[in-house]
Every structure is written in structure tokens, then in C-alpha cells.
Motif scaffolding. Structure first.
Motif, PDB file in Angstrom:
ATOM      1  N   LEU A  65      88.701 101.732  98.319  1.00 31.39           N
ATOM      2  CA  LEU A  65      89.424 102.908  98.799  1.00 31.39           C
ATOM      3  C   LEU A  65      90.709 102.459  99.497  1.00 31.39           C
ATOM      4  O   LEU A  65      91.755 103.077  99.354  1.00 31.39           O
ATOM      5  N   GLY A  66      90.608 101.340 100.237  1.00 32.40           N
ATOM      6  CA  GLY A  66      91.780 100.803 100.907  1.00 32.40           C
ATOM      7  C   GLY A  66      92.906 100.541  99.930  1.00 32.40           C
ATOM      8  O   GLY A  66      94.066 100.847 100.209  1.00 32.40           O
ATOM      9  N   VAL A  67      92.571 100.008  98.745  1.00 32.14           N
ATOM     10  CA  VAL A  67      93.604  99.729  97.748  1.00 32.14           C
ATOM     11  C   VAL A  67      94.307 101.020  97.339  1.00 32.14           C
ATOM     12  O   VAL A  67      95.538 101.085  97.286  1.00 32.14           O
ATOM     13  N   PHE A  68      93.507 102.081  97.076  1.00 31.46           N
ATOM     14  CA  PHE A  68      94.117 103.344  96.651  1.00 31.46           C
ATOM     15  C   PHE A  68      94.974 103.946  97.762  1.00 31.46           C
ATOM     16  O   PHE A  68      96.052 104.483  97.509  1.00 31.46           O
ATOM     17  N   SER A  89      96.957 109.044  93.244  1.00 31.33           N
ATOM     18  CA  SER A  89      97.641 107.763  93.073  1.00 31.33           C
ATOM     19  C   SER A  89      97.563 107.301  91.621  1.00 31.33           C
ATOM     20  O   SER A  89      98.559 106.864  91.044  1.00 31.33           O
ATOM     21  N   ARG A 139      98.147  91.240  99.597  1.00 29.94           N
ATOM     22  CA  ARG A 139      96.688  91.124  99.523  1.00 29.94           C
ATOM     23  C   ARG A 139      96.269  89.692  99.204  1.00 29.94           C
ATOM     24  O   ARG A 139      95.272  89.198  99.727  1.00 29.94           O
ATOM     25  N   GLU A 158      96.507 102.323 100.107  1.00 31.46           N
ATOM     26  CA  GLU A 158      97.717 101.523 100.221  1.00 31.46           C
ATOM     27  C   GLU A 158      98.709 101.903  99.130  1.00 31.46           C
ATOM     28  O   GLU A 158      99.909 102.017  99.368  1.00 31.46           O
ATOM     29  N   ASN A 164      86.610  98.766 100.656  1.00 28.48           N
ATOM     30  CA  ASN A 164      87.806  97.998 100.334  1.00 28.48           C
ATOM     31  C   ASN A 164      88.587  98.614  99.192  1.00 28.48           C
ATOM     32  O   ASN A 164      89.814  98.666  99.215  1.00 28.48           O
TER      33      ASN A 164
END
Lengths: 352, 294
Positions: free
Chosen positions: A138-141, B40, B281, A143, A136
Motif C-alpha cells: 500500500l505504501g508503494v501505491f 494510481s 526505495r 507514494e 508495504n
């Protein structure tokens, strides 16, 4: 989550509220929604039609030479315009897109060479070694990376990472690379940080979300039993990955890679900011300044408007048409391939 | 006996080698993970560190003057364009998703769906170019809010349509059948059952689409144009500024103030995009909590 939504394919028993036998007051909704759903198809056809219409005179004038030679000369605006092949154009106008075609392809390939292993490695580590919570995270990064505007990537590339690389890294690499095939490209003058390699690095960061998020979802689909069976036969972690996991989802990964390639080919602003924007010269090494089709359109449309005969603007339409057809082919091909062999559909848009 | 011993050592060596290779591969994977995560963080930190030290309210509350002034006109412009995209693309995208999930079947469905997905893959500058030669030039709209937001809407409609379609498909069949058994008609079912349970997904898709719209530059440069005046609400003949334009144009100016403004605009863009992503989210998290408790 948004990513999951955009990626799930159609399920067979979706709830259909429309039953032909029931009389329903759905008429207006059905009509409005039907009209709306045709809009993307119409937009697609309109874009293609307008581009072809715009490009036609340029195609006639520039001929096949447009693809094989390498000049970008709008002509002499002080002389009387001339008519060739029925197309009015400024005297001595000569357009050849070879250099920007090469630039587009090379920068995108460099991006793929960096992004593909990075995405696969990250997706593998996250889905096979670490738990769902990290997945999850990793998903944030991803995104975030997908959400950062491309001008901000450009800003970072041209003012931060470009100068940094050209000062501290490129000279060392250039000095120690042996003078042999391919590696020879890493030798020579390293420039000021604007060029092929820097653009490729920036592009890689921009397409990683597409490839990484799709591969992560694909890896999650590989059956546990098969992998555990392989491990029980005595394979090491790496052997399980290369001999079981990767082959299982290879078609999906090829699809995601092609989709990422299409995005890199069409990326505009970031490349326009870090390419060095030269027209009509081929790159001499991997640090050379260059240009791509998309960046050329965005940086020269302004000045193309000066051409009273319109040839300059129409030549850009021809370039845009080439770019569009290539990305179209890549998109359709990737989606067809993945639809045929996998239950995970490719993402729409930026991947996350 | 001796030969056996030799074979065993050979196997031992090979196993050790295979294990070492596996370990090396894992560390390469970790490096790859770092390569994905670092950019990022680096970009956000870099932009924040350049923008925050001289950030002040005046940047937000004064419009641009030459290479100085503030970013008020760009901020208002970005919000206006984004709002317009939310209305235009939101309506068309959600409607299109409803059609694809509820009514369309067979060949028609796959053609419409395919066209929409392919449209999303067209390079943004190509869409921008077509918007320029059609709306700005052929329709005589000039650089305008209308041309900009229609061009941008073309780019994000596919995403909204896809997320809407998928959210509606995920509504459990039992809900719909239960409602049918209770005698609700199709219109009531769509409104009160399907759309209501799909709403979090639809809104999330819409928000992510807006985040994409906020960050686009290429489709706007030759459709919305640029102006340092505060935007007015006319749809045609009304060029307006937007934050991505400020980043694109000011970074290259020989003026420290202009470069600062470029970073300020980049910072505001990141804040906007982050806010939108966070909102999406939160909606998803809340929706899944409700679903579990139900």
C-alpha cells in the motif's frame, strides 16, 4: 521509508556531538548550518511580508465587500484611471471573491467527504486485517499517488474521468435523486464533466496519501493488548475498531484530515484544469462549473498584467493572502494538536 | 423456561446482526482500499496507453515548434531546474537538518522547525506569485532559471531539512559515544560517524524532494516562464520550458499533435517520478540490509 523518516518526531536522547566543553573545529559548519536553518523562517516571513505589501492597496480599494459580494470586473481600461481611497484603479473596477471562496471551500469539503472514509478504510484493512507485506505494498501505491504531478491529475480529470462520469454516471444520479434537502444538489444539469464534483473527486485522490499514510502509522501504534482485550470481551471486529482503535488515535486523524484539507484548499493546477474556470457565478448544483482562489490566481495573473494601475495583480495578492492565512492556520492548528497528544508527527510536504 | 428461551433467541439474533454488521464493514474497508489503489494504476495506465503508441525518439530529440515538434527543450529545462534545486535546496536543506539535529535546542529549535513545516504547507501558487512579484518584477530578473529554481527550492527545503534531521537523530548514541571515547573531535564525528550512517536517509529525502520538484507547475509558470528554445545556462533573463508546462498548455489546444505532446510530457513526468521513487526505495532497502548484517 522516506515517509517514515519524515514523520518520526524528535527522540529525547538524540546523539549530540556538540559538547560545550570540548574545543571543536566545528565553527564554520555550525555557522553555515545555523544560517541555512534560518532560511525557511526568513522565506516564510518574506512571503507573508511581500503578500501584505502587495495586497494593501487592493484591501483598501476592495474593502469588506471583497468577501461578501460576487463580481469579478477588472474595470474599463479605455477610460481614464480613477483614484478612490488613495488607490489608483481602472474606472468601474469591482472585485468580489465570494464565489471563489465558496468554490474553494465546497470543492475541498467534497474531497474530504470522499478521501476521509476511503483513507481510513484502506488504512484499517491494511493494518488490522492484512499482513505487514501488504502494508508495504500500500505504501508503494500511496507514494506513487503522492508523486504523480498535479497537472497529470488534471489531464486525467479533464480528458478521462470527467467525460466518463458526465456521460455514464452523473445523468443517472441526477435523474434518480429525490428533491429533498442537500440531495437536491445532485439534481439538474450535469454539464460536460468539468465542475465541482469532478474536482472534488480529483482532489480526493490527491489528499488520500496524506490522510491514509498518517492513519496507517497511527493504527500501528494502538497497543495490541487493548484491542485483543476488547475482542476477548466478545466485541466484533467492527466494534473493536469503532470503540477502541479509532478513539485511541482520533486526535492524530483529525490532524491529518485538517492537513489534507489545507492541501485541497491550496491545490492549483488540477483544479484549474477541471473546474471549468468560470468567474463571478455561484455553482447552482454539484456538477456546476466553478473556480477556486488558487485556480483563479494561476489562470488570471496573465491577463491581470494588462491592468496598468496594477489593481488586478494586487487583488490577486489579496486573494493569495486569504488563502495563505487559511492554510497557515490549518497547518499550525493541526500540528499543535497532534504534537500535544500523539508521538507520530504529521508529515511534511505531500504526505509520503 | 419459555421466557429464557425467548431471551436466548433474542441474544442470538443480536449476535448475528452484530456479526453481519462487522462483515459489511470489512467489505466496505476493502472497497475503500480499492478506491485508494485504483486511481494510481488507472492514471499511469491511461497516460502510458495514450503516449506509448506514438512515442518516438524524435519527441525526445527535437525541441518544440509551435504546437508541434518535440519536447527536447522541456526535458532539458526540467533536468536543469531539478539539478539546480538539488544543489540549492540540497545544500540549504541538509545544512538546516544538521543544525536542527545537532546544535539547536529548546525554543529556537521548535520555532525553526515549526517555520519550516508551515512553509511546506503554503499553497504552491502563493509561493509562485511571491516569486513573480519579487524576483521577476522587483529584481528585474525577468522570467528566468534563477527565479524558477529559487521558488521551487523554497518549496522543497522543508522536506529535505526534515528527512536530514530525522536521519541524523536515528544515528545510535553508542556510535557517537564510541567515537568520542576514541578521541575523535566533534568535526570528525559529524563527518565520519553521524553523516556517514545517516547518508542513506538523507539521500532518500533528497530524491523524494526532487520527485516533488519535477512535478511542480504552479511555482514555475510565472517565475521560469516558458520558451521553445533550448535553455541556456544564464540565471537571469533566461525563460525556459519544462515538462509540466507542456502538459498544462498543450492539452487544451485544438490540435491532435498538441494533445499527443501533452500526454507524452505526462508520460515522461511519470517515468521520471517513478525512477526517482524506485531509486529511493533501493537505497533504503540496501541500507537496511547493511544495518541488519552489521
Amino acid at each position: 521509508m522516506a515517509s517514515d523518516l519524515a514523520r518520526k518526531t524528535e527522540e529525547p536522547q538524540a546523539p549530540r556531538i556538540f559538547r560545550p566543553t570540548t574545543k571543536s573545529p566545528l565553527g564554520p559548519v555550525k555557522i553555515a548550518s545555523a544560517v541555512s536553518s534560518v532560511a525557511p523562517l526568513l522565506a516564510l516571513l518574506a512571503i507573508l511580508g511581500i503578500l501584505v505589501h502587495q495586497a494593501l492597496p487592493a484591501v483598501k480599494y476592495n474593502g469588506i465587500g471583497f468577501f461578501v459580494h460576487n463580481v469579478w470586473h477588472p474595470g474599463n481600461f479605455y477610460l481614464q484611471p480613477v483614484t478612490t481611497n488613495g488607490v489608483l484603479h481602472p474606472a468601474q473596477a469591482d472585485y468580489g471573491a465570494w464565489a471563489i471562496i465558496v468554490g474553494t471551500v465546497l470543492s475541498s469539503l467534497i474531497a474530504l467527504v470522499i478521501a476521509l472514509p476511503a483513507s481510513l478504510g484502506a488504512a484499517l484493512v491494511v493494518s488490522k486485517l492484512l499482513g505487514p507485506r501488504v502494508r508495504n505494498a500500500l505504501g508503494v501505491f500511496l507514494e506513487l499517488l503522492a508523486g504523480i504531478p498535479s497537472v497529470v491529475f488534471g489531464l486525467w480529470g479533464t480528458l478521462t474521468i470527467g467525460p466518463l462520469l458526465s456521460r455514464d454516471i452523473y445523468p443517472i444520479v441526477a435523474k434518480h435523486m429525490p428533491d429533498v434537502i442537500i440531495l437536491r444538489w445532485f439534481r439538474g444539469s450535469t454539464g460536460a464533466g468539468e465542475g465541482l464534483l469532478t474536482s472534488g473527486i480529483i482532489l480526493a485522490a490527491m489528499i488520500i496519501p496524506i490522510i491514509a499514510s498518517t492513519s496507517r502509522d497511527l493504527f500501528a501504534q494502538v497497543p495490541k493488548l487493548t484491542e485483543e482485550g476488547a475482542e476477548a470481551l466478545g466485541m466484533t471486529r467492527m466494534e473493536v475498531t469503532t470503540k477502541v482503535t479509532l478513539p485511541w488515535v482520533s486526535a492524530g486523524i483529525i490532524g491529518a484530515t485538517v492537513l489534507g484539507l489545507a492541501r485541497a484548499l491550496g491545490e492549483t493546477m488540477a483544479v484549474a484544469m477541471v473546474s471549468g474556470s468560470v468567474l463571478g457565478t455561484l455553482p447552482t448544483n454539484i456538477y456546476s462549473t466553478f473556480n477556486t482562489i488558487a485556480a483563479t490566481i494561476v489562470t488570471t495573473l496573465d491577463s491581470a498584467l494588462i491592468d496598468g494601475t496594477g489593481l488586478a495583480v494586487r487583488t490577486l495578492a489579496e486573494a493569495a493572502l486569504v488563502l495563505m492565512l487559511v492554510t497557515l492556520l490549518a497547518n499550525v492548528g493541526a500540528r499543535l494538536l497532534v504534537r500535544k497528544v500523539s508521538t507520530t508527527a504529521l508529515p511534511v510536504g505531500r504526505g509520503v | 423456561m419459555a421466557r429464557n428461551q425467548e431471551a436466548l433467541t433474542r441474544i442470538g439474533v443480536r449476535t448475528r446482526r452484530r456479526k453481519a454488521a462487522s462483515g459489511a464493514a470489512i467489505s466496505l474497508g476493502v472497497i475503500a482500499l480499492a478506491l485508494v489503489i485504483v486511481p494510481s494504476i488507472w492514471i499511469v495506465a491511461q497516460v502510458a496507453s495514450k503516449a506509448l503508441p506514438h512515442m518516438s525518439w524524435s519527441v525526445i530529440t527535437t525541441p518544440g515548434v509551435g504546437l508541434g515538434g518535440g519536447l527536447e527543450n522541456e526535458i532539458v529545462g526540467t533536468l536543469l531546474i531539478t539539478f539546480g534545486v538539488a544543489v540549492v535546496a540540497g545544500f540549504i536543506g541538509v545544512m538546516s537538518g544538521i543544525y536542527l539535529s545537532q546544535f539547536a535546542r529548546g525554543r529556537t529549535a521548535s520555532v525553526l522547525r515549526g517555520a519550516s513545516e508551515v512553509l511546506a504547507g503554503i499553497p504552491s501558487i502563493v509561493v509562485g506569485y511571491v516569486g513573480y512579484v519579487s524576483m521577476v518584477v522587483a529584481f528585474h530578473w525577468g522570467f528566468s532559471l534563477g527565479a524558477g529554481l529559487i521558488t521551487l527550492s523554497v518549496m522543497v527545503v522543508p522536506y529535505i531539512a526534515k528527512t536530514t534531521e530525522v536521519s541524523l537523530r536515528q544515528v545510535p548514541t553508542s556510535y557517537v559515544e564510541g567515537a568520542e571515547a576514541l578521541g575523535l573531535n566533534a568535526g570528525q564525528i559529524l563527518r565520519t560517524i553521524s553523516l556517514r550512517s545517516a547518508l542513506p536517509g538523507i539521500v532518500t529525502g533528497l530524491i523524494v524532494a526532487l520527485a516533488i520538484a519535477v512535478g511542480e507547475t504552479a511555482p514555475l509558470l510565472y517565475t521560469a516562464g516558458y520558451s521553445q528554445n533550448l535553455p541556456h545556462l544564464g540565471l537571469t533573463h533566461s525563460p525556459l520550458g519544462y515538462l509540466t508546462y507542456a502538459v498544462w498548455t498543450f492539452y487544451n489546444e485544438p490540435s491532435a499533435r498538441a494533445i499527443q505532446l501533452s500526454f507524452d510530457a505526462a508520460f515522461l513526468l511519470i517515468v521520471l517520478v517513478l525512477a526517482l521513487i524506485t531509486a529511493s526505495r533501493i537505497i533504503v532497502a540496501r541500507a537496511s540490509r547493511h544495518r541488519e548484517s552489521a
